[in-house]
Design an enzyme around this catalytic site. Structure first.
Site, PDB file in Angstrom:
ATOM      1  N   GLY A   1       0.835  -1.192   0.000  1.00 17.91           N
ATOM      2  CA  GLY A   1       0.000   0.000   0.000  1.00 17.91           C
ATOM      3  C   GLY A   1       0.870   1.241   0.000  1.00 17.91           C
TER       4      GLY A   1
ATOM      5  N   GLN B   1       3.107  10.034   1.062  1.00 19.64           N
ATOM      6  CA  GLN B   1       4.401   9.349   1.191  1.00 19.64           C
ATOM      7  C   GLN B   1       5.343   9.669   0.038  1.00 19.64           C
ATOM      8  OE1 GLN B   1       2.475   5.350   2.091  1.00 19.64           O
ATOM      9  NE2 GLN B   1       4.273   5.267   3.403  1.00 19.64           N
TER      10      GLN B   1
ATOM     11  N   CYS C   1       5.381   0.002   7.793  1.00 22.69           N
ATOM     12  CA  CYS C   1       5.087   1.140   6.921  1.00 22.69           C
ATOM     13  C   CYS C   1       6.354   1.505   6.164  1.00 22.69           C
ATOM     14  CB  CYS C   1       4.617   2.326   7.772  1.00 22.69           C
ATOM     15  SG  CYS C   1       4.253   3.808   6.819  1.00 22.69           S
ATOM     16  N   LEU C   2       6.204   1.799   4.876  1.00 17.21           N
ATOM     17  CA  LEU C   2       7.371   2.162   4.067  1.00 17.21           C
ATOM     18  C   LEU C   2       8.007   3.472   4.545  1.00 17.21           C
ATOM     19  CD1 LEU C   2       5.992   1.242   0.517  1.00 17.21           C
ATOM     20  CD2 LEU C   2       7.633  -0.055   1.908  1.00 17.21           C
TER      21      LEU C   2
ATOM     22  N   HIS D   1      -4.771   1.744   7.687  1.00 13.83           N
ATOM     23  CA  HIS D   1      -3.385   2.229   7.709  1.00 13.83           C
ATOM     24  C   HIS D   1      -3.164   3.259   6.602  1.00 13.83           C
ATOM     25  CE1 HIS D   1       1.102   1.678   8.094  1.00 13.83           C
ATOM     26  NE2 HIS D   1       0.989   2.239   6.900  1.00 13.83           N
ATOM     27  N   GLU D   2      -3.582   2.919   5.374  1.00 15.98           N
ATOM     28  CA  GLU D   2      -3.336   3.832   4.247  1.00 15.98           C
ATOM     29  C   GLU D   2      -4.121   5.135   4.403  1.00 15.98           C
ATOM     30  OE1 GLU D   2      -0.821   3.363   2.521  1.00 15.98           O
ATOM     31  OE2 GLU D   2      -0.575   1.270   3.109  1.00 15.98           O
TER      32      GLU D   2
ATOM     33  N   HIS E   1      -2.690   7.827   6.588  1.00 15.98           N
ATOM     34  CA  HIS E   1      -1.681   8.717   5.981  1.00 15.98           C
ATOM     35  C   HIS E   1      -2.331  10.006   5.482  1.00 15.98           C
ATOM     36  CE1 HIS E   1       2.027   6.371   6.062  1.00 15.98           C
ATOM     37  NE2 HIS E   1       1.381   5.308   5.612  1.00 15.98           N
TER      38      HIS E   1
END
Ligand code: NI
Length: 174
Positions: free
Chosen positions: A47, A52, A99-100, A141-142, A145
């Site tokens: 995701g 990001q 998370c990235l 989660h996404e 952001h």
């Protein structure tokens, strides 16, 4: 088309609320979307949210591998423009998440177990689904952001924040 650098925790854009998108069919969004897919795939994520890659717009993408779904069905690559989430029960479940924007780290995060979500795709069509388990977790989660939230701020106990490599086999697999 480009693989972009992913903003990491501490970058101010990750702490700001993203702006709604006025026209999901804007051609500029299509090129942003391509960059997001390439960046996510290169980073081996499942995701990614526009903030990001330093774009403060309400756009996320995700997919759910069949191996992570209770019924083995998986969720194909999904775009959500201006998403909204409604919990469908009071139940939450806690699991490790990564998370990235926090490379190498993982932590246990409580999330709603059962949600309804709604948004638009890049053709402006409505997407609305119910989700449970890992699917529900990924969407929460996404979308977080887009509200300027990273998972550590959702953790019930920051003490479980860990470097993946330091955990025993598979324990912290997000
Ligand atoms: Ni993330």
């Amino acid at each position: 088309m480009a693989i972009l650098t992913i903003a990491r925790m501490g970058h101010p854009i990750l702490a700001r609320a993203a702006a709604p998108i006025l026209d999901p069919r804007d051609p500029a969004l299509a090129s942003l979307a391509t960059d997001m897919v390439e960046t996510m795939v290169a980073a081996q994520g499942i995701g990614l949210a526009a903030p990001q890659i330093r774009v403060g717009l309400q756009l996320v993408l995700f997919s759910v591998p069949a191996s992570r779904m209770e019924d083995g069905s998986g969720v194909a690559l999904t775009w959500l423009v201006n998403p909204e989430i409604t919990p469908l029960s009071d139940l939450t479940e806690e699991a490790y998440e990564g998370c990235l924007s926090l490379p190498g780290l993982t932590g246990r995060v409580p999330r709603w177990s059962h949600i309804y979500y709604r948004g638009l795709d890049l053709q402006g069509r409505v997407i609305e689904r119910e989700a449970t388990g890992f699917h529900a977790r990924v969407v929460q989660h996404e979308c977080d952001h887009l509200w300027g939230r990273l998972y550590p701020s959702r953790m019930a106990d920051i003490g479980s924040l860990a470097y993946c490599e330091e955990l025993t086999d598979g324990e912290g697999e997000p």
